[in-house]
Design a protein around this motif. Structure first.
Motif, short mmCIF file in Angstrom:
data_model
loop_
_atom_site.label_atom_id
_atom_site.label_comp_id
_atom_site.label_asym_id
_atom_site.label_seq_id
_atom_site.Cartn_x
_atom_site.Cartn_y
_atom_site.Cartn_z
N LYS A 351 0.79 -1.04 0.06
CA LYS A 351 0.06 0.09 -0.10
C LYS A 351 0.83 1.28 0.01
O LYS A 351 0.33 2.52 0.31
CB LYS A 351 -1.12 0.05 1.14
N LYS A 352 2.05 1.29 -0.39
CA LYS A 352 3.02 2.36 -0.69
C LYS A 352 3.74 2.33 -1.95
O LYS A 352 4.14 1.36 -2.23
CB LYS A 352 4.06 2.05 0.79
N ALA A 353 3.58 3.52 -2.52
CA ALA A 353 4.17 3.68 -3.61
C ALA A 353 5.63 3.73 -3.53
O ALA A 353 6.21 4.74 -2.98
CB ALA A 353 3.60 5.06 -4.58
N ILE A 354 6.30 2.81 -4.38
CA ILE A 354 7.81 2.83 -4.34
C ILE A 354 8.50 3.46 -5.60
O ILE A 354 9.59 3.37 -5.67
CB ILE A 354 8.14 1.43 -4.09
N GLY A 355 7.44 3.42 -6.69
CA GLY A 355 8.16 4.02 -7.93
C GLY A 355 6.98 4.28 -8.84
O GLY A 355 5.64 4.18 -8.53
N VAL A 356 7.36 4.74 -10.08
CA VAL A 356 6.33 5.01 -11.08
C VAL A 356 6.70 4.29 -12.28
O VAL A 356 7.93 4.61 -12.58
CB VAL A 356 6.19 6.48 -11.20
N LEU A 357 5.91 3.75 -13.20
CA LEU A 357 6.04 3.17 -14.67
C LEU A 357 5.66 4.16 -15.51
O LEU A 357 4.42 4.64 -15.33
CB LEU A 357 5.80 1.60 -14.60
N MET A 358 6.38 4.59 -16.36
CA MET A 358 5.55 5.57 -17.75
C MET A 358 6.01 4.76 -18.74
O MET A 358 7.12 4.40 -19.23
CB MET A 358 6.31 6.97 -17.42
N LEU A 359 5.00 4.62 -19.75
CA LEU A 359 4.91 3.97 -20.96
C LEU A 359 4.76 5.24 -21.86
O LEU A 359 3.46 5.81 -21.69
CB LEU A 359 4.35 2.87 -21.27
N ALA A 360 5.40 5.08 -23.21
CA ALA A 360 4.92 6.25 -24.08
C ALA A 360 5.07 5.67 -25.59
O ALA A 360 5.65 4.85 -25.90
CB ALA A 360 5.89 7.55 -23.94
N SER A 361 4.12 6.11 -26.56
CA SER A 361 4.04 5.67 -27.76
C SER A 361 4.04 6.76 -28.86
O SER A 361 3.53 7.90 -28.23
CB SER A 361 2.73 5.00 -27.93
N LYS A 362 4.49 6.65 -30.02
CA LYS A 362 4.64 7.90 -30.96
C LYS A 362 3.03 7.87 -31.39
O LYS A 362 2.94 8.91 -32.20
CB LYS A 362 5.58 7.45 -31.93
N ARG A 363 2.25 7.00 -31.27
CA ARG A 363 0.89 6.99 -31.95
C ARG A 363 -0.04 7.69 -30.93
O ARG A 363 0.54 7.61 -29.71
CB ARG A 363 0.60 5.68 -32.17
N LYS A 364 -0.94 8.37 -31.42
CA LYS A 364 -2.16 8.95 -30.61
C LYS A 364 -3.10 7.98 -30.31
O LYS A 364 -3.25 6.76 -31.21
CB LYS A 364 -2.70 9.82 -31.52
N ARG A 365 -3.43 7.99 -29.12
CA ARG A 365 -4.46 6.95 -28.70
C ARG A 365 -4.07 5.48 -28.76
O ARG A 365 -4.74 4.55 -29.35
CB ARG A 365 -5.97 6.95 -29.50
N ALA A 366 -2.87 5.40 -28.43
CA ALA A 366 -2.19 3.98 -28.51
C ALA A 366 -2.91 2.97 -27.37
O ALA A 366 -2.65 1.87 -27.40
CB ALA A 366 -0.64 4.04 -28.53
N TYR A 367 -3.16 3.62 -26.29
CA TYR A 367 -3.56 2.74 -25.04
C TYR A 367 -5.02 2.78 -24.89
O TYR A 367 -5.69 3.74 -25.06
CB TYR A 367 -2.69 3.11 -23.87
N GLU A 368 -5.71 1.76 -24.18
CA GLU A 368 -7.07 1.61 -23.73
C GLU A 368 -6.92 1.52 -22.24
O GLU A 368 -6.11 1.39 -21.59
CB GLU A 368 -7.51 0.52 -24.42
N LYS A 369 -8.06 2.07 -21.64
CA LYS A 369 -8.41 2.10 -20.22
C LYS A 369 -8.24 0.75 -19.62
O LYS A 369 -7.77 0.40 -18.72
CB LYS A 369 -9.88 2.48 -19.98
N SER A 370 -8.55 -0.39 -20.32
CA SER A 370 -8.43 -1.81 -20.02
C SER A 370 -6.89 -1.96 -19.71
O SER A 370 -6.48 -2.75 -19.00
CB SER A 370 -8.88 -2.54 -20.89
N GLN A 371 -6.16 -1.51 -20.72
CA GLN A 371 -4.78 -1.78 -20.63
C GLN A 371 -4.03 -1.09 -19.28
O GLN A 371 -3.09 -1.55 -18.79
CB GLN A 371 -3.87 -1.18 -21.70
#
Length: 571
Positions: A351-371
């Motif tokens: 229950k404690k944040a120990i870090g953050v993951l960030m993913l990025a894509s060159k495409r617009k709208r590359a990710y969905e809420k389910s992902q």
């Protein structure tokens, strides 16, 4: 496989040469009669647009069930009206799925396909004597011709799709996959639906569009929900497998590499960043991956609520951005300029944040809420695997290192020596040299200044050895005041010279004692006796190499007066 630029230009050229002239030819050859029927045309246009805006997405392929509407339009208004509405349906579909700039060739590609299907199947229908506005209820031949028109349309559509897959997308995969089964099944349903829509429309008018259209649209929604849930289930299954695989990795770097690799296989990841919470008040960028390659970067320090990662850290809640304009105003600046879509998730443990993951894509709208949900689950697995790997590495490091000097210990050294000697025996190494040194009169130092001062000397000697040897060999604390240096591929003369440098580095610079018995700071001069042996010249096994280096130390150096280097000799 990406479509080549030359092929994309050819697709646009084919559209320019075929579709506009073909539409004009069709209009002149089979002129439509829209007089008094513009409201009817508008109603079919609305139904076409609604159906086209609700495609079924399977394995990134869009299947939109427009055939039944096209069939009713063709029978009611003729080939030209069906062509126009089919072209509009393609445009609506591609707007719905939001194709990227690099995929703009898909518009003329699909317009070409639908034009050819409409034109060829329509010509086939008319050549057999088919008419616009047939009476299907009372004329069995017209009914069979209409059904045959639908079958020919489906067949032509499948042929053109297979050509696209093989020669444009350059994919050799089997065409008879899940998409083929779904499209064939839906065609078997939509063909009679189109005939029924046409007959109902002739009987009850615009009400038929609601009677037939609403259930069909509901069916499309159910299909989409079904395949979306199936896709989520597949993601969950993959996430569980990845979690087990990460749990099996015992090194931190191995866990991180596997995590990023699997994420890149599941999602469109052009850039990945892992930020770690340091001292409870800052995020530090610890891993940066661009194009699948890890990069070293300047230290980036982010506080809570600063930028995307700071916000995710503070709220312990993932976020999703579809385009650069949504996040660029509050980004901290380490994201590339060509990044568009962003998916950021907190890495939480207990229950404690120990870090953050960030993913990025060159495409617009590359990710969905389910992902976003799936990545959140993966980050939980990742946090556990990282903690286990860190504990393992710490335990391993403690078991292999001397707690005082931080050098390797006796246990690790003997294991390494056996491995290096095995390489020597297998001709993977040409030569292997060993240096062993013992501090002269070390007991007197302990008796005079105390054991704490003796420990200070051991630690400073370890630091001097590390600076001298660097990456050329491995240093270990072999006993109380004994140290060993293993030098792969070092001839005896080279090892001797190194030993002499070590001797001088000890004898010529006094050691500073800060924790002596009288609490005063002292400068103490010490010396060391050193023995050198080399395999295979001096030894045929690892124990013999240690024994002969030790003999050189005590016989050739200690007995000869100390503070000297001696090499093993059989004489």
């Amino acid at each position: 496989m990406a479509v080549q630029a030359k092929m994309k230009r050819a697709i646009f050229l084919v559209w320019l040469l075929i579709v506009p002239p073909g539409m004009w030819f069709t209009y002149k050859t089979y002129p439509p009669d829209f007089s008094g029927r513009w409201l009817e045309l508008l109603a079919f246009l609305l139904l076409t647009s609604v159906v086209a805006s609700m495609p079924i997405i399977i394995n990134e392929m869009s299947i939109f069930l427009i055939q039944w509407v096209s069939l009713a339009v063709f029978l009611s208004l003729g080939i030209f009206a069906e062509m126009v509405l089919a072209q509009i349906a393609v445009i609506v579909l591609l707007l719905k799925i939001r194709i990227q700039k690099g995929e703009s060739f898909r518009l003329p590609l699909n317009l070409n396909m639908f034009f050819l299907v409409s034109f060829l199947s329509g010509i086939f229908y008319y050549s057999l004597g088919g008419q616009t506005g047939p009476n299907l209820m009372n004329d069995p031949r017209s009914l069979w011709l209409a059904a045959l028109y639908g079958v020919v349309s489906y067949f032509l559509n499948q042929v053109i799709i297979s050509i696209h897959i093989r020669y444009i997308y350059k994919r050799n995969e089997s065409y008879f996959g899940k998409e083929f089964i779904v499209e064939t099944s839906t065609t078997l349903v939509t063909l009679p639906l189109g005939l029924m829509l046409y007959m109902f429309y002739n009987q009850v008018g615009f009400l038929a569009l609601l009677i037939v259209g609403i259930p069909f649209i509901s069916l499309s929604i159910i299909f989409n929900l079904y395949y979306s849930s199936q896709k989520v289930n597949e993601y969950l299954q993959k996430a569980a497998e990845i979690g087990h695989q990460m749990a099996e990795r015992l090194e931190v770097n191995g866990v991180i590499d596997l995590f990023i690799q699997k994420l890149s296989e599941m999602l469109p990841v052009d850039y990945a960043y892992i930020l770690e919470v340091v001292n409870e008040d800052e995020l530090h960028l610890t891993r940066q991956i661009e194009g699948g390659t890890g990069l070293t970067s300047d230290i980036v320090m982010i506080r809570k609520n600063e930028g995307i990662s700071g916000f995710v850290w503070e709220k312990q809640k993932g976020c999703l951005y579809n385009a650069k304009k949504d996040w660029q105003t509050f980004s901290k600046g380490f994201l590339p300029t060509d990044a568009e879509s962003i998916l950021a998730v907190p890495i939480v443990r207990n229950k404690k944040a120990i870090g953050v993951l960030m993913l990025a894509s060159k495409r617009k709208r590359a990710y969905e809420k389910s992902q976003l949900m799936i990545v959140d689950i993966l980050c939980s697995y990742f946090a556990v695997a990282m903690e286990n790997a860190k504990h393992y590495e710490l335990t391993k490091r403690q078991s292999e290192h001397c707690a005082l000097t931080k050098l390797y210990n006796y246990r690790y050294f003997e294991k390494l020596l056996s491995e290096e000697f095995a390489k020597l025996m297998q001709f993977e190494r040409k030569v292997l040299s060993l240096i062993i040194l013992d501090i002269d009169h070390f007991k007197a130092v302990n008796d005079t200044y105390g054991h704490q001062s003796g420990n200070e000397i051991l630690c400073e000697l370890a630091a001097r050895l590390t600076n001298l040897i660097g990456s050329r060999g491995t240093i270990a604390r072999y006993g109380g005041e004994e140290f060993v240096v293993l030098l792969p591929e070092a001839q005896k003369e080279e090892a001797y010279q190194m030993a002499e440098m070590i001797r001088q580095a000890i004898a010529n610079w006094p050691f500073t004692l800060k924790q002596s018995l009288d609490l005063a700071q002292h400068q103490v001069k010490i010396t060391a006796s050193i023995g050198v042996a080399t395999a295979p010249e001096d030894a045929e096994d690892s124990l013999a190499l240690i024994r002969h280096a030790d003999r050189a130390l005590y016989v050739g150096a200690k007995r000869a007066g100390r503070n000297r280097v001696a090499e093993y000799s059989t004489c």
